[in-house]
Each structure stands twice: as structure tokens, then as C-alpha cells.
Design an enzyme around this catalytic site. Sequence first.
Site, PDB file in Angstrom:
ATOM      1  N   THR A 182     -35.159 -27.788 -11.417  1.00 49.77           N
ATOM      2  CA  THR A 182     -36.047 -26.619 -11.426  1.00 49.77           C
ATOM      3  C   THR A 182     -36.159 -25.987 -12.817  1.00 49.77           C
ATOM      4  OG1 THR A 182     -35.374 -26.192  -9.170  1.00 49.77           O
ATOM      5  CG2 THR A 182     -36.409 -24.358 -10.338  1.00 49.77           C
ATOM      6  N   ARG A 361     -18.949  -6.802  25.682  1.00 46.27           N
ATOM      7  CA  ARG A 361     -19.441  -5.435  25.479  1.00 46.27           C
ATOM      8  C   ARG A 361     -20.101  -4.906  26.740  1.00 46.27           C
ATOM      9  NH1 ARG A 361     -18.669  -1.313  21.965  1.00 46.27           N
ATOM     10  NH2 ARG A 361     -20.564  -0.115  21.555  1.00 46.27           N
ATOM     11  N   GLU A 471     -33.631 -27.261  -2.104  1.00 48.52           N
ATOM     12  CA  GLU A 471     -33.844 -28.636  -1.580  1.00 48.52           C
ATOM     13  C   GLU A 471     -35.242 -28.764  -0.978  1.00 48.52           C
ATOM     14  OE1 GLU A 471     -31.927 -31.319  -1.748  1.00 48.52           O
ATOM     15  OE2 GLU A 471     -30.167 -30.377  -2.622  1.00 48.52           O
TER      16      GLU A 471
HETATM   17  C1  LIG Z   1     -29.195 -20.099  -5.203  1.00 46.86           C
HETATM   18  C2  LIG Z   1     -30.091 -21.160  -5.728  1.00 46.86           C
HETATM   19  C3  LIG Z   1     -29.555 -22.377  -6.112  1.00 46.86           C
HETATM   20  C4  LIG Z   1     -30.381 -23.367  -6.651  1.00 46.86           C
HETATM   21  N1  LIG Z   1     -29.808 -24.505  -7.132  1.00 46.86           N
HETATM   22  C5  LIG Z   1     -30.587 -25.386  -7.829  1.00 46.86           C
HETATM   23  C6  LIG Z   1     -29.997 -26.479  -8.520  1.00 46.86           C
HETATM   24  O1  LIG Z   1     -28.779 -26.670  -8.505  1.00 46.86           O
HETATM   25  N2  LIG Z   1     -30.815 -27.315  -9.200  1.00 46.86           N
HETATM   26  C7  LIG Z   1     -32.171 -27.149  -9.234  1.00 46.86           C
HETATM   27  O2  LIG Z   1     -32.846 -27.950  -9.870  1.00 46.86           O
HETATM   28  N3  LIG Z   1     -32.762 -26.114  -8.604  1.00 46.86           N
HETATM   29  C8  LIG Z   1     -31.992 -25.216  -7.915  1.00 46.86           C
HETATM   30  N4  LIG Z   1     -32.585 -24.140  -7.283  1.00 46.86           N
HETATM   31  C9  LIG Z   1     -34.020 -23.962  -7.354  1.00 46.86           C
HETATM   32  C10 LIG Z   1     -34.705 -24.234  -6.044  1.00 46.86           C
HETATM   33  O3  LIG Z   1     -34.657 -25.596  -5.751  1.00 46.86           O
HETATM   34  C11 LIG Z   1     -36.152 -23.705  -6.148  1.00 46.86           C
HETATM   35  O4  LIG Z   1     -36.043 -22.305  -6.150  1.00 46.86           O
HETATM   36  C12 LIG Z   1     -37.015 -24.203  -5.021  1.00 46.86           C
HETATM   37  O5  LIG Z   1     -37.314 -25.550  -5.200  1.00 46.86           O
HETATM   38  C13 LIG Z   1     -38.339 -23.424  -4.902  1.00 46.86           C
HETATM   39  O6  LIG Z   1     -38.977 -23.334  -6.106  1.00 46.86           O
HETATM   40  P1  LIG Z   1     -39.468 -21.920  -6.679  1.00 46.86           P
HETATM   41  O7  LIG Z   1     -38.310 -21.000  -6.655  1.00 46.86           O
HETATM   42  O8  LIG Z   1     -40.107 -22.191  -7.975  1.00 46.86           O
HETATM   43  O9  LIG Z   1     -40.517 -21.408  -5.636  1.00 46.86           O
HETATM   44  P2  LIG Z   1     -42.110 -21.607  -5.680  1.00 46.86           P
HETATM   45  O10 LIG Z   1     -42.425 -23.052  -5.654  1.00 46.86           O
HETATM   46  O11 LIG Z   1     -42.682 -20.800  -6.766  1.00 46.86           O
HETATM   47  O12 LIG Z   1     -42.474 -20.963  -4.288  1.00 46.86           O
HETATM   48  C14 LIG Z   1     -42.677 -19.543  -4.136  1.00 46.86           C
HETATM   49  C15 LIG Z   1     -43.450 -19.293  -2.856  1.00 46.86           C
HETATM   50  O13 LIG Z   1     -44.718 -19.919  -2.952  1.00 46.86           O
HETATM   51  C16 LIG Z   1     -44.969 -20.724  -1.841  1.00 46.86           C
HETATM   52  N5  LIG Z   1     -45.668 -21.950  -2.262  1.00 46.86           N
HETATM   53  C17 LIG Z   1     -45.431 -22.726  -3.353  1.00 46.86           C
HETATM   54  N6  LIG Z   1     -46.225 -23.791  -3.356  1.00 46.86           N
HETATM   55  C18 LIG Z   1     -46.985 -23.720  -2.239  1.00 46.86           C
HETATM   56  C19 LIG Z   1     -47.978 -24.545  -1.650  1.00 46.86           C
HETATM   57  N7  LIG Z   1     -48.352 -25.699  -2.193  1.00 46.86           N
HETATM   58  N8  LIG Z   1     -48.517 -24.160  -0.474  1.00 46.86           N
HETATM   59  C20 LIG Z   1     -48.146 -23.013   0.117  1.00 46.86           C
HETATM   60  N9  LIG Z   1     -47.206 -22.198  -0.380  1.00 46.86           N
HETATM   61  C21 LIG Z   1     -46.628 -22.546  -1.542  1.00 46.86           C
HETATM   62  C22 LIG Z   1     -43.607 -21.096  -1.274  1.00 46.86           C
HETATM   63  O14 LIG Z   1     -43.693 -21.300   0.127  1.00 46.86           O
HETATM   64  C23 LIG Z   1     -42.769 -19.879  -1.618  1.00 46.86           C
HETATM   65  O15 LIG Z   1     -42.822 -18.944  -0.578  1.00 46.86           O
HETATM   66  C24 LIG Z   1     -31.769 -23.149  -6.739  1.00 46.86           C
HETATM   67  C25 LIG Z   1     -32.311 -21.931  -6.311  1.00 46.86           C
HETATM   68  C26 LIG Z   1     -31.496 -20.948  -5.851  1.00 46.86           C
HETATM   69  C27 LIG Z   1     -32.093 -19.610  -5.516  1.00 46.86           C
END
Ligand SMILES: Cc1cc2nc3c(=O)[nH]c(=O)nc-3n(C[C@H](O)[C@H](O)[C@H](O)COP(=O)(O)OP(=O)(O)OC[C@H]3O[C@@H](n4cnc5c(N)ncnc54)[C@H](O)[C@@H]3O)c2cc1C
Length: 688
Positions: A182, A361, A471
Site C-alpha cells: 500500500t 441476566r 487484505e
Molecule cells: C491497520 C492496518 C494495517 C495494514 N497493513 C498493511 C500492510 O502490512 N501492508 C500493506 O501493504 N498494506 C497494509 N494496510 C493497507 C490496507 O491494505 C489498505 O488500507 C487497504 O487495501 C485499502 O486501501 P485504502 O486504505 O487505500 O482504501 P481505498 O482504496 O482508498 O478505499 C477507501 C474507500 O473507497 C471505497 N472504494 C475504493 N475503490 C472503490 C471502487 N472501485 N468501488 C467502490 N468503492 C471503492 C472503498 O470501499 C473504501 O470504503 C494496512 C492498513 C491498516 C489500516
Amino acid sequence: MESRRGNQMEFSELPATRRIQRLSSHISPAVTAPPQQPMVQTEACASRSKKLEVNGEALSLYMRGKHMDIQEKVYEFFNSRPDLQTPIEISKDDHRELCMRQLYGVVREAGIRPFRYVADDPEKYFAIMEAVGSVDMSLGIKLGVQYSLWGGSVINLGTKKHRDKYFDGIDNLDYTGCFAMTELHHGSNVQGLQTTATFDPITDEFIIDTPHDGAIKWWIGNAAVHGKFATVFARLILPTHDSKGVSDMGVHAFIVPIRDLKTHQALPGVEIQDCGHKVGLNGVDNGALRFRSVRIPRDNLLNRFGDVSRDGKYTSSLPTINKRFGATLGELVGGRVGLAYASVGVLKISATIAIRYSLLRQQFGPPKQPEVSILDYQSHQHKLMPMLASTYAYHFATVYLVEKYSEMKKTHDEQLVADVHALSAGLKSYVTSYTAKSLSVCREACGGHGYAAVNRFGSLRNDHDIFQTFEGDNTVLLQQVAADLLKQYKEKFQGGTLTVTWSYLRESMNSYLAQPNPVTARWEGEDHLRDPKFQLDAFRYRTSRLLQSVAMRLKKHTKTLGTFGAWNRCLNHLLTLAESHIESVILARFIEAVQNCSDASARAALKLVCDLYALDRIWKDIGTYRNVDYVAPNKAKAIHKLTEYLSFQVRNVAKELVDAFELPDHVTRAPIAMQSDAYAQYTQVVGF
Ligand SMILES: Cc1cc2nc3c(=O)[nH]c(=O)nc-3n(C[C@H](O)[C@H](O)[C@H](O)COP(=O)(O)OP(=O)(O)OC[C@H]3O[C@@H](n4cnc5c(N)ncnc54)[C@H](O)[C@@H]3O)c2cc1C
């Protein structure tokens, strides 16, 4: 007054360790049946309320995972090490430190080596993950980052040379690592990643660069404090002899050392920042990584699906960037499988706490009579009994997923790979969304006591919440399921084959899409409504209709809006289709699990919850069925009445049903879930 103040002072002065000791004294209480309370019978139920006799032992045996022994080993280790149990109140930094010590403890002291099972026995690996996650969900995720993400990417995306070089270090935790996919600007859209890995033919190295702030790797687990390596996903850039000068080969994975193995200092060109305090999972150190011309040997390209030769030539057995990208991500579905499976574990814990408490309860009651158990209220049954039935349904569905995943890892069968990919995306999104919502329902079902941190809903809810996003975001994953269904649908009409999960569409698409039968639409007898054929037909009918109608809408809108616009115009419809399909798959697995249960008493209990699961889902969607006259008004009414009756029946055996999960006491350590003398235990926790 005096003594009360004294107690409060005593509480506030209690050192954390003493409070933990008090808590641990509640970890192994004598589990006895809750006191018998008068049961309130609703009018509809009173006439047929014979309680089912459940053979709890046989049911537990049927539900029990294959790898209880290794789970027991995890529990025994933590029971023997109170210093490694996570206290209720702990700072972010202490939690991270403790979580790392917990992981060292599991691997180096208890001698449990999860990495050895990642590729060869995934069922055992998921069992370990479930057990450590029940000790602290942060630990489960930290273990997943180390072995499934970082380790898994090395062995699944790399080749023998990578396995030989890194396996032992990953296994024994000398090589702690991260999975850096990410970026700040790109999460779900992995193909849009901006980090680059440019091949330098002179030095035979790749140069890793973060071209702008938006490409900083973000949220990377294990990066802020403990990681020494990272699998970095970056665009592979090769020099060319044409006018462009370079060629972008798409996203590939590279092993990048980020900290010195001896001093643990960040290596030159690697900048590491901390993502800070999170809503949950604070035992995991998520960080941000920026690369400034970091040089790594050519060998560090994880080259299973694409390689670069000494003279800078690219080779791959896969013909296109899209195919390579698909194969790369396809190897990473294990994380999703693990999350779906772990999410059912969380659902079992929260349903168990809420149901045990609700049996105990008592509030209100008939005039001049004892108060009644809150689980005797129809509204309370409505909140918790379909949830208990769903927990059983998802248990069997995710066990099936794990089995299919293990089979896929052994056979690499192409059909199975496609099937597991879609099934894991669907079940991960469906189950984690359901569990996230249920955690709030369970908290509320326990009233004010559900809000005490010691009763666990807060940490479970906060830690689990992100399962819906990482994931693969759930909304994005469901679209993959819908896209796959549409592909299969198109192929069906072109005479192609369907993968295993969707085979019901091949077998019966035509019959499901025929006009509803006006005679069966009126059948309302209990035998008919509890017939698995009626239930499964109803689920599949809904999926088939949704599939056909969305296919037609997409065709129509594509003409004016193009593919992207048409997809967006039909998006909610597509998501409903994906959910409906996953529900059909879940029900089919549940029915099969009921039929395969050899003990008659356990089978009867499973049949009861399976019927409740099916009819509750049909009732929730009754508008859809009524709209097309699949169900006539009298039948809709009968479904509703029967659902309430089944809820009541399940309530009568709710204790046996949650006991069959066989969750160890430390897992349900919420005092309100303890079945003997719960209030006394609870008051002790707060210092009386
Ligand atoms: C605690 C934590 C641990 C993590 N660990 C890792 C890690 O170890 N390695 C790593 O690489 N990543 C990691 N991540 C990242 C995580 O995998 C991403 O946050 C996740 O893939 C979602 O991406 P984003 O946050 O950019 O959300 P976005 O893709 O920006 O999504 C935001 C919103 O937009 C909506 N949306 C996006 N695209 C569409 C679409 N095409 N159609 C409809 N709705 C859409 C989604 O449903 C969501 O509600 C971690 C995140 C967290 C918070």
C-alpha cells in the site's frame, strides 16, 4: 461511604500487574450450567415448544478443528506465562514490545514454528493463527505479517534461491519483515502503485525509489519498529534502446533490507516513520517507508512470474502484464483465507459472551413472579439467535474454504485456483462485514456491562474492524466476485465450463430462471419450509435472477456509458448479486455439513440452526421474493412465524450450542460470560 471510598482508592492504586492477576483468576473458573430460569413462551411457540435434547459432546466433536493439539500447545504456553498476557490497559509502545515478546515466546520458547506450515500444511497454520489471535488479536496479525505476508511473499513469489537464503531466518525470527504494498495514494488499486525499481545494467542492481510523497509506502505492518526486511511492490523499469529509453513492466515484488541486521538502524536511503496510535491492533507497529535510490542486487527480484537477465532482458512464462499481475496477487490469497477464518473465530467469541450473559441476566417479568432471563424476550432472541445460526453457517463455510485452499496449494489446479480466489474474496468480505456489525449488536445485547473494557467487546470490535479493509477492501472484493460470476455467465452461454463454486448455475440456471411455480409459491407446511431443497432453491433463484438482470442492465448501459460507467451505474446491484451468491454457497455447505453429521442428536441441533439461518435470510429478503411471486402472501407469513419459532427453539439449546464451540476460558474471559457466579467475579474485577 467510607469503605466504598476505600475500595475506590484501592482500585486506583492497584498496580497493573495485580489487576492482571485478578483477571487471570477469572480465566479458569469452574464452568457450570447457568441457573434455571423460568422461560417466557410466546403465544406462537407455546404449543410446540418441546426442547431438543442435544448431545453436546458429539456436537463439539463434530465442530472441533483437526488441529486442537497445536492450539492447546499455544494455550498452555500462555497459561504458563502470565507475564506474556496482554493487560486491559497498556500503552501503544508497551503493547508493541509485548506483542514482539509474545511472538518470540511462541516461536523460540514454545517451539511452535508457523512458517513451516504456511506452504505445506496451511490448515495447521490457520489453526495456530486462530489460537494466538485469541490470546491477543494484535499477536495474530503480527504473526500473519511475519509469516503469511512477508514470509509468504518470499516463498510464493520467489524461487528456490530465495527460499534457500531466507527460509530459516524468517522461520526463527532473525529476519523479521514487512509486506510493503500500500502507498499513501494507492491502496485498493494496486496496479496504480508508483514506487519504482529501475534496473541498472552496469552494477547489476535495482534502484528502489519513492518518486513523490503519494508513493510513500503506508500502513506497513512491522515497519515502524521491528522489521529488518520488506517485500516492496514496485513498478519494474527496464532501460530500452528505443526513443522512450525505458519500459514499464508493471508491478513486481522485491526484497529490500530496511534495517541493519546488527545495529537495527535504518539503512542508507531508507526513511522510516511511525503511523502512530490506531483505533485498534496497537500491538502491531505500522509504519511508512520512503526510498531514496536504495540499491539492491538483481537477485532480490522475486522472480517466479517474471525475471530480468544480467543484460537487462525480461522473461516470463506469462504473456501479459495483466496475467503476471493476476498470478502475483493470486499467490497472496492465503491472507484473505486466514482473515475469513479468524473472523468467524471472533464471531464465536462475541456470540458466546453475549449469549451466556443473556441467559444469566434477568430483567422484568410477569406481575408478582420472578424476573426472567433477557434471552426470553423475543426481541433479544431476534438479535442473537439468527446470529448464532450464522456463526455455525460461517464456521462450515470457512472450514471448507481452508480445505480448498490447502488442496489448491498441493495441486495448483488452475480451476481450483480461480475458485479459491473468488471464494476467498467473497467469504472474507461477507463474513468480516457480518462480524463487525454483530460485535455492536452483542455489546448492546449486554447493556451497560457490555461497555466495560474487561468484557472484551471494545477490543474485539476495534481490533477486528480493520478486517473489513485490509487484505482487500470488502466493497472492492465483492466486485471481483460479481465480475467473476458475470464472466462465468457469459461463458455458460458460449458453452464454456464453470468453476466448482458456481456449478449450481450450470446445473440449474434454466430452471431457476423459469417463471415461479404458482402452486409451490403457496406451499406453507413446516416440512416444506424446512426442506433443504426449498431453501437452497430460493437462495439460488435469487442469485440467478440478480445475475441475469444485472447482465442485461450492464449490456444496456455500456452502449451509452462505456464499460466503466455502466459498471458504476449498476454497482449496488452487483454487490447484492455477489452477497447473494456467497449466501447460496454458505447455505449449500451448511446443508452438506448437517447431512454429513453421523450423530443423530448433533445432526438435529445442526438442522435446527441451519433452518433458522436459511429462513431468516429468506425472510430478510422477503420483498424480493414477493415482488416476483416466488412466495405468495400466505407463505411469507408462514416463513415469518416459523422463523420466530425456530429462534425460540434455538434459544432453548443456546447454551449447548455455544458450549460446542469449545472456546477455552481465556478466550471468553469476559466476566459476564463466566457461567458460574458471574456477578461475583465481575465485582471482584472492579475491586470489591
Ligand atoms: C491497520 C492496518 C494495517 C495494514 N497493513 C498493511 C500492510 O502490512 N501492508 C500493506 O501493504 N498494506 C497494509 N494496510 C493497507 C490496507 O491494505 C489498505 O488500507 C487497504 O487495501 C485499502 O486501501 P485504502 O486504505 O487505500 O482504501 P481505498 O482504496 O482508498 O478505499 C477507501 C474507500 O473507497 C471505497 N472504494 C475504493 N475503490 C472503490 C471502487 N472501485 N468501488 C467502490 N468503492 C471503492 C472503498 O470501499 C473504501 O470504503 C494496512 C492498513 C491498516 C489500516
